[in-house]
Design an enzyme around this catalytic site. Sequence first.
Site, PDB file in Angstrom:
ATOM      1  CG  HIS A 377      20.406  15.014 -69.595  1.00 38.70           C
ATOM      2  ND1 HIS A 377      19.855  15.150 -68.342  1.00 38.70           N
ATOM      3  CD2 HIS A 377      19.678  14.046 -70.211  1.00 38.70           C
ATOM      4  CE1 HIS A 377      18.850  14.306 -68.202  1.00 38.70           C
ATOM      5  NE2 HIS A 377      18.728  13.617 -69.327  1.00 38.70           N
ATOM      6  CB  VAL A 433      21.911  17.021 -58.981  1.00 45.43           C
ATOM      7  CG1 VAL A 433      22.915  17.041 -60.109  1.00 45.43           C
ATOM      8  CG2 VAL A 433      20.573  17.602 -59.441  1.00 45.43           C
TER       9      VAL A 433
END
Length: 477
Positions: A377, A433
């Site tokens: 990530h 997010v």
Amino acid sequence: MNRYPRDMLGHGPVPPDAHWPGGARLALSIVLNYEEGGENNVLHGDPASEAFLSEITGAQPWPGKRHWNMESIYEYGARAGFWRLHRMLHEMPVTVYGVASALARSPLQVEAMRGAGWEIASHGLKWVEHRDMSEDEERAAIREALRLHEEVTGAPPKGWYTGRCSMNTVRLAAEEGDLAYISDSYADDLPYRVRLGDRRQLILPYTLDANDMRFAIPAGHADGASWEQYLRDSFDCLYAEGGRMMSLGLHCRLAGRPGRAQALKRFLDHVRNHDHVWIATRAQIAAHWNRVHPDRGALPEASDVPVPQGDMAHELDRDSFVARFGGIYEHSPWVADRAWERELGPAHHHPAGVANALARAFRSATREERLGVLRAHPDLAGKLAAAGRLTADSTREQASAGLDLLTDRERTIFQKLNADYVARHDFPFIIAVRDHDKEGILDAFHRRIGNLAEAEFDEACAQVERIARLRLEALPW
């Protein structure tokens, strides 16, 4: 492929709006099973007498013999029960499940059915078990049922219900008959479709609970009042939910008995006391469903045949599955590859289904493999983002929280937090997010950076799974 053929998802948590005519809250299908004269009997060439759905407790077949008491119970259905129910229902839309050989032995009853405008669907050739029939034997019986039905009633059936069926029945009926619907299912409160080889078939589920057959089994009703209350409760629940279908199953020899007929009459009075109820034949319901919900999407395969290659998630071959879902876990296509090897079925053709399959593959991996996913990530608002080198998914996700529009001060804060977090935990800070705004992300960053190593590893893995779920929701299904 390790594939599970049954569909455990169906319409899912939010069923489609039925849009019943006139704004009705409920479609009520009244079904009268006409089986008398089609039951097991040595007169009909069967090896033994009937033993199913009668007043005789613990009835057993009599091999090679006629059963006087059993025959007379079935005869009551044709001689008295049918006419009592006909008088009660002749002005209402009714679907008859007619056993073809039984209809052939009851011409006056067939004339009365037609005179009342009732739909006569096929209930097979004989009222016998099909579970041990060979496919060829059952196919021949279905063909003869269709032929005899049209000969006796003057028209081919639009619907089919065998009842005592085999695992081949639904497919064979669809292949042999030009049928608007098949009702050999109890799987839903609304119509649905299945794919049967190269055919796509509408299923109108039937009922074994709102059904007078429960007078003839141990776990049934002792009296009419109990049955009436159960029918009322079923009706009231479905009516309150709205947009549902209720099937009411009747048999001439069961509901046609006086005490039960009175309970049926009281239930129908209860129905009439409600507005916005559409009482319809099953053919009418099928026609309406096809108009309002035409067949457009992928369908699950019926469960008696191997799962073929197709467009649903569980039908994809390994390469196609990995091509479609390999990017869901950041730069880690091995997760999708291992998920493909698991038991998948129609219920996995949904974001939640594939998310679960991927999560299981991820959770069962070694710690080092999962750590590799975490390290794959990117930093939030980090150097890769500034250089435009994020994956398309990561780019969209970071932009959704405004991380592509940071001020110089905000970018400096993120870069310092990223560096401190990686130094402490040895992988980037990971958060879904799309579940947060910029302030919420910063708050989580400050809160989680001090977590113990194991707790934060677990939290990061959970966030990876959440990101996967959100990415799957964004795909076309």
